[in-house]
Design a protein around this motif. Structure first.
Motif, PDB file in Angstrom:
ATOM      1  N   ARG A 293     -58.309   8.360 -38.542  1.00 15.26           N
ATOM      2  CA  ARG A 293     -58.538   8.367 -37.231  1.00 15.26           C
ATOM      3  C   ARG A 293     -58.413   6.848 -36.605  1.00 15.26           C
ATOM      4  NH1 ARG A 293     -64.042   9.074 -37.239  1.00 15.26           N
ATOM      5  NH2 ARG A 293     -64.121   9.078 -39.512  1.00 15.26           N
ATOM      6  N   THR A 294     -57.706   6.168 -37.066  1.00 17.32           N
ATOM      7  CA  THR A 294     -57.408   4.693 -36.698  1.00 17.32           C
ATOM      8  C   THR A 294     -58.773   3.817 -36.462  1.00 17.32           C
ATOM      9  OG1 THR A 294     -55.596   5.834 -35.596  1.00 17.32           O
ATOM     10  CG2 THR A 294     -55.797   3.520 -35.141  1.00 17.32           C
ATOM     11  N   ILE A 295     -59.664   3.963 -37.388  1.00 16.48           N
ATOM     12  CA  ILE A 295     -60.886   3.130 -37.149  1.00 16.48           C
ATOM     13  C   ILE A 295     -60.780   1.955 -37.971  1.00 16.48           C
ATOM     14  CG2 ILE A 295     -63.350   3.464 -37.623  1.00 16.48           C
ATOM     15  CD1 ILE A 295     -63.408   6.187 -36.962  1.00 16.48           C
ATOM     16  N   VAL A 296     -60.258   2.339 -39.285  1.00 17.28           N
ATOM     17  CA  VAL A 296     -60.239   1.012 -40.171  1.00 17.28           C
ATOM     18  C   VAL A 296     -58.634   0.863 -40.648  1.00 17.28           C
ATOM     19  CG1 VAL A 296     -62.430   1.329 -40.870  1.00 17.28           C
ATOM     20  CG2 VAL A 296     -60.694   2.410 -42.330  1.00 17.28           C
ATOM     21  N   PRO A 297     -58.115  -0.117 -41.309  1.00 18.72           N
ATOM     22  CA  PRO A 297     -56.818  -0.294 -41.400  1.00 18.72           C
ATOM     23  C   PRO A 297     -56.658   0.429 -42.717  1.00 18.72           C
ATOM     24  CG  PRO A 297     -57.983  -2.433 -41.523  1.00 18.72           C
ATOM     25  CD  PRO A 297     -58.844  -1.595 -40.982  1.00 18.72           C
ATOM     26  N   ALA A 298     -55.257   0.853 -43.099  1.00 16.92           N
ATOM     27  CA  ALA A 298     -55.038   1.393 -44.471  1.00 16.92           C
ATOM     28  C   ALA A 298     -54.765   0.195 -45.410  1.00 16.92           C
ATOM     29  CB  ALA A 298     -54.026   2.482 -44.272  1.00 16.92           C
ATOM     30  N   VAL A 299     -55.693  -0.225 -45.950  1.00 17.02           N
ATOM     31  CA  VAL A 299     -55.234  -1.493 -46.768  1.00 17.02           C
ATOM     32  C   VAL A 299     -55.987  -0.892 -48.206  1.00 17.02           C
ATOM     33  CG1 VAL A 299     -55.558  -3.199 -45.302  1.00 17.02           C
ATOM     34  CG2 VAL A 299     -57.774  -2.423 -46.211  1.00 17.02           C
ATOM     35  N   ASP A 300     -55.347  -1.740 -49.363  1.00 23.56           N
ATOM     36  CA  ASP A 300     -56.124  -1.584 -50.755  1.00 23.56           C
ATOM     37  C   ASP A 300     -56.023  -2.643 -51.409  1.00 23.56           C
ATOM     38  OD1 ASP A 300     -53.393  -1.746 -51.535  1.00 23.56           O
ATOM     39  OD2 ASP A 300     -53.045   0.452 -51.372  1.00 23.56           O
ATOM     40  N   LEU A 301     -56.393  -2.675 -52.620  1.00 22.92           N
ATOM     41  CA  LEU A 301     -56.408  -4.086 -53.304  1.00 22.92           C
ATOM     42  C   LEU A 301     -55.029  -4.877 -53.438  1.00 22.92           C
ATOM     43  CD1 LEU A 301     -58.579  -5.405 -55.245  1.00 22.92           C
ATOM     44  CD2 LEU A 301     -57.512  -4.186 -57.293  1.00 22.92           C
ATOM     45  N   GLN A 302     -53.735  -3.865 -53.568  1.00 21.18           N
ATOM     46  CA  GLN A 302     -52.529  -4.681 -53.663  1.00 21.18           C
ATOM     47  C   GLN A 302     -52.244  -5.194 -52.099  1.00 21.18           C
ATOM     48  OE1 GLN A 302     -49.646  -2.318 -55.149  1.00 21.18           O
ATOM     49  NE2 GLN A 302     -47.930  -3.821 -54.619  1.00 21.18           N
TER      50      GLN A 302
ATOM     51  N   SER B 194     -61.136 -14.522 -43.055  1.00 25.23           N
ATOM     52  CA  SER B 194     -60.392 -15.643 -42.641  1.00 25.23           C
ATOM     53  C   SER B 194     -60.097 -16.199 -44.249  1.00 25.23           C
ATOM     54  CB  SER B 194     -60.992 -16.712 -41.940  1.00 25.23           C
ATOM     55  OG  SER B 194     -60.300 -17.854 -42.081  1.00 25.23           O
ATOM     56  N   GLY B 195     -58.916 -16.064 -44.886  1.00 20.23           N
ATOM     57  CA  GLY B 195     -58.657 -16.370 -46.101  1.00 20.23           C
ATOM     58  C   GLY B 195     -59.246 -15.351 -46.944  1.00 20.23           C
ATOM     59  N   ASP B 196     -60.095 -15.821 -47.813  1.00 18.25           N
ATOM     60  CA  ASP B 196     -60.657 -14.658 -48.649  1.00 18.25           C
ATOM     61  C   ASP B 196     -62.327 -14.733 -48.229  1.00 18.25           C
ATOM     62  OD1 ASP B 196     -61.727 -17.301 -49.879  1.00 18.25           O
ATOM     63  OD2 ASP B 196     -61.654 -16.236 -51.734  1.00 18.25           O
ATOM     64  N   ILE B 197     -62.756 -15.176 -47.187  1.00 16.35           N
ATOM     65  CA  ILE B 197     -64.017 -15.252 -46.807  1.00 16.35           C
ATOM     66  C   ILE B 197     -64.373 -14.293 -45.275  1.00 16.35           C
ATOM     67  CG2 ILE B 197     -65.786 -16.735 -46.013  1.00 16.35           C
ATOM     68  CD1 ILE B 197     -64.333 -18.932 -47.404  1.00 16.35           C
ATOM     69  N   MET B 198     -65.408 -13.721 -45.470  1.00 18.52           N
ATOM     70  CA  MET B 198     -65.716 -12.627 -44.638  1.00 18.52           C
ATOM     71  C   MET B 198     -66.400 -13.651 -43.540  1.00 18.52           C
ATOM     72  SD  MET B 198     -68.358  -9.407 -44.317  1.00 18.52           S
ATOM     73  CE  MET B 198     -69.070  -8.897 -42.998  1.00 18.52           C
ATOM     74  N   LYS B 199     -66.125 -13.355 -42.275  1.00 14.70           N
ATOM     75  CA  LYS B 199     -66.473 -14.300 -41.095  1.00 14.70           C
ATOM     76  C   LYS B 199     -67.183 -13.408 -40.285  1.00 14.70           C
ATOM     77  CE  LYS B 199     -64.975 -18.305 -42.039  1.00 14.70           C
ATOM     78  NZ  LYS B 199     -65.661 -19.305 -42.389  1.00 14.70           N
ATOM     79  N   ASP B 200     -67.008 -12.188 -39.886  1.00 14.98           N
ATOM     80  CA  ASP B 200     -67.730 -11.524 -38.717  1.00 14.98           C
ATOM     81  C   ASP B 200     -67.239  -9.809 -38.884  1.00 14.98           C
ATOM     82  OD1 ASP B 200     -69.109 -10.761 -36.677  1.00 14.98           O
ATOM     83  OD2 ASP B 200     -68.320 -12.330 -35.333  1.00 14.98           O
ATOM     84  N   THR B 201     -67.602  -8.931 -38.138  1.00 14.30           N
ATOM     85  CA  THR B 201     -67.419  -7.700 -38.054  1.00 14.30           C
ATOM     86  C   THR B 201     -66.948  -7.083 -36.570  1.00 14.30           C
ATOM     87  OG1 THR B 201     -69.615  -6.952 -37.452  1.00 14.30           O
ATOM     88  CG2 THR B 201     -69.069  -7.156 -39.942  1.00 14.30           C
ATOM     89  N   LEU B 202     -66.294  -6.049 -36.590  1.00 11.65           N
ATOM     90  CA  LEU B 202     -66.000  -5.472 -35.282  1.00 11.65           C
ATOM     91  C   LEU B 202     -66.334  -3.907 -35.467  1.00 11.65           C
ATOM     92  CD1 LEU B 202     -62.244  -6.320 -34.289  1.00 11.65           C
ATOM     93  CD2 LEU B 202     -64.372  -7.104 -33.300  1.00 11.65           C
ATOM     94  N   LYS B 203     -67.206  -3.506 -34.422  1.00 12.80           N
ATOM     95  CA  LYS B 203     -67.671  -2.059 -34.499  1.00 12.80           C
ATOM     96  C   LYS B 203     -66.446  -1.355 -34.224  1.00 12.80           C
ATOM     97  CE  LYS B 203     -69.063  -2.098 -29.470  1.00 12.80           C
ATOM     98  NZ  LYS B 203     -70.308  -2.060 -28.864  1.00 12.80           N
ATOM     99  N   SER B 204     -66.822   0.173 -34.611  1.00 10.59           N
ATOM    100  CA  SER B 204     -65.667   1.112 -34.582  1.00 10.59           C
ATOM    101  C   SER B 204     -64.844   1.115 -33.315  1.00 10.59           C
ATOM    102  CB  SER B 204     -66.214   2.636 -34.957  1.00 10.59           C
ATOM    103  OG  SER B 204     -67.119   2.853 -34.073  1.00 10.59           O
ATOM    104  N   GLU B 205     -65.336   1.022 -32.337  1.00  7.91           N
ATOM    105  CA  GLU B 205     -64.910   1.402 -30.890  1.00  7.91           C
ATOM    106  C   GLU B 205     -63.774  -0.047 -30.700  1.00  7.91           C
ATOM    107  OE1 GLU B 205     -68.004   1.444 -31.215  1.00  7.91           O
ATOM    108  OE2 GLU B 205     -68.616   3.089 -30.414  1.00  7.91           O
ATOM    109  N   ASP B 206     -64.384  -1.313 -31.077  1.00  9.98           N
ATOM    110  CA  ASP B 206     -63.526  -2.267 -31.142  1.00  9.98           C
ATOM    111  C   ASP B 206     -62.528  -2.418 -32.287  1.00  9.98           C
ATOM    112  OD1 ASP B 206     -64.799  -3.126 -28.876  1.00  9.98           O
ATOM    113  OD2 ASP B 206     -66.162  -4.211 -29.815  1.00  9.98           O
TER     114      ASP B 206
END
Length: 371
Positions: free
Chosen positions: A163-172, A206-218
């Motif tokens: 539903r294009t809410i999150v990117p299709a990413v995995d460990l690789q 940013s790199g391997d460190i989580m910096k912030d979040t975006l809610k689903s609409e954004d």
């Protein structure tokens, strides 16, 4: 002479076929389909895993999760501890989901994922997500029905991807961006209530460190700006302030097509300007105020939608820069096309100074079967 050559050939071929000395039988493996990684109170790494167990009875085969939680110095150390707790050999070869607690994600995730990248039997297609609070609480959550916890999270993330809410990413897929100074990545961010988890949006790294979040609409609009429309995408916006009924102030639409153009221009060594134009063709799937067959009404709606989404797009790029999240890979483009400029940049300091000019244009091309 011919007999000797034949015997030698047979022996040589037999030596090549004897490759079963390192076999790993499935009956000896204890398969983990989900693993959670957290930062414990004493600074160690806490691993929670749900190991699939299958029991047979007269009523049929029953699957359930055997949950283990251990603390150690590293992810590999925790695997060794789990190995001593379970009858059989712990295996991550069928891993579906990796959950990371937010506190640990904000310290950096590469050290805890290193063991997965070095193990040739790792499931590199496993989904990865950050959870609000701890992953231990998420994995121990009691869900209604008979669905396994690993299956629930896997389908929850897959549905959000479609539903294009999150990117299709995995460990690789996140590994190159994690190690690339000119590109960053985002993963699903899962919030949880007392009864069930839900996809809040995305976690920005940013790199391997989580910096912030975006809610689903954004996060939805960010993915469109990144030219990543999945199988479907819908959005509900408030575009009217007038009206006696609250429902008449909103419009819901499906994204039919998108066209994204992004240009990166460099003037001098530190003057970087990015132009991002996003054109959307949409279908109005709900608009209680109606009259969408009127061209004047349709033109006003297109204008309001374009202005609102442009405002949101500009706010998103500003938040990305504040988090030092180069989710569009601007640094990678500068590195490729302006190498001399890149050599003189400190991207962590210079990326927030990049000038973004974002614009969204919306056109309603269909409004259902009603006139």
């Amino acid at each position: 002479m011919r007999l000797g050559i034949t015997i030698f050939a047979v022996c040589f071929m037999a030596s090549l076929l004897s490759g079963c000395w390192d076999q790993k039988l499935l009956k000896d493996e204890r398969l983990a389909f989900i693993v959670g990684l957290d930062l414990s109170s004493d600074g160690k790494i806490q691993t929670t895993t749900a190991i699939l167990d299958v029991s047979g009875s007269e009523s049929g085969t029953k699957k359930y999760s055997e949950i283990h939680t251990v603390s150690g110095n590293t992810s590999r150390h925790n695997r060794d501890i789990i190995d001593r707790e379970v009858p059989g050999r712990f295996s991550a070869s069928k891993m579906r989901v990796i959950l990371i607690g937010e506190a640990l994600a904000r310290q950096g995730i590469y050290p805890i994922l290193d063991v997965f990248y070095r193990d040739p039997s790792s499931a590199l297609n496993a989904k990865i997500a950050v959870v609000e609070g701890t992953s231990k609480d998420a994995i121990n959550m009691k869900l209604s029905g008979t669905k396994l916890i690993s299956e629930h999270f896997s389908k929850l993330i897959q549905s959000a991807e479609n539903r294009t809410i999150v990117p299709a990413v995995d460990l690789q897929l996140i590994c190159p961006s994690m190690l690339d100074p000119g590109d960053d990545f985002a993963v699903p961010y899962i919030s949880k209530s007392e009864t069930k988890p839900s996809v809040y949006g995305i976690a920005l790294f940013s790199g391997d460190i989580m910096k912030d979040t975006l809610k689903s609409e954004d996060s939805f609009l960010y993915l469109l700006m990144n030219d990543k429309l999945a199988k479907a995408g819908s959005l509900t916006l408030k575009i009217n302030e007038e009206g006696n009924r609250e429902q008449e102030k909103y419009i819901a639409m499906n994204i039919q097509r998108l066209k994204r153009k992004m240009k990166v221009n460099v003037n001098g060594y530190r003057n970087i300007h990015v132009t991002l134009d996003l054109n959307l063709k949409v279908t109005a799937i709900e608009y209680p105020k109606d009259h969408l067959n009127d061209r004047r009404v349709l033109g006003e709606l297109n204008k309001k939608l374009s202005e609102e989404l442009t405002r949101r797009a500009q706010a998103i790029t500003k938040k990305m820069q504040q988090a030092n999240f180069d989710g569009f890979g601007i640094g990678r483009r500068v590195m490729a096309y302006y190498p001399d400029t890149w050599e003189n940049l400190n991207w962590i300091e210079d990326y927030p100074k990049v000038e973004f000019d974002s614009k969204v244009t919306v056109e309603i091309v269909s409004h259902g079967i009603m006139n």
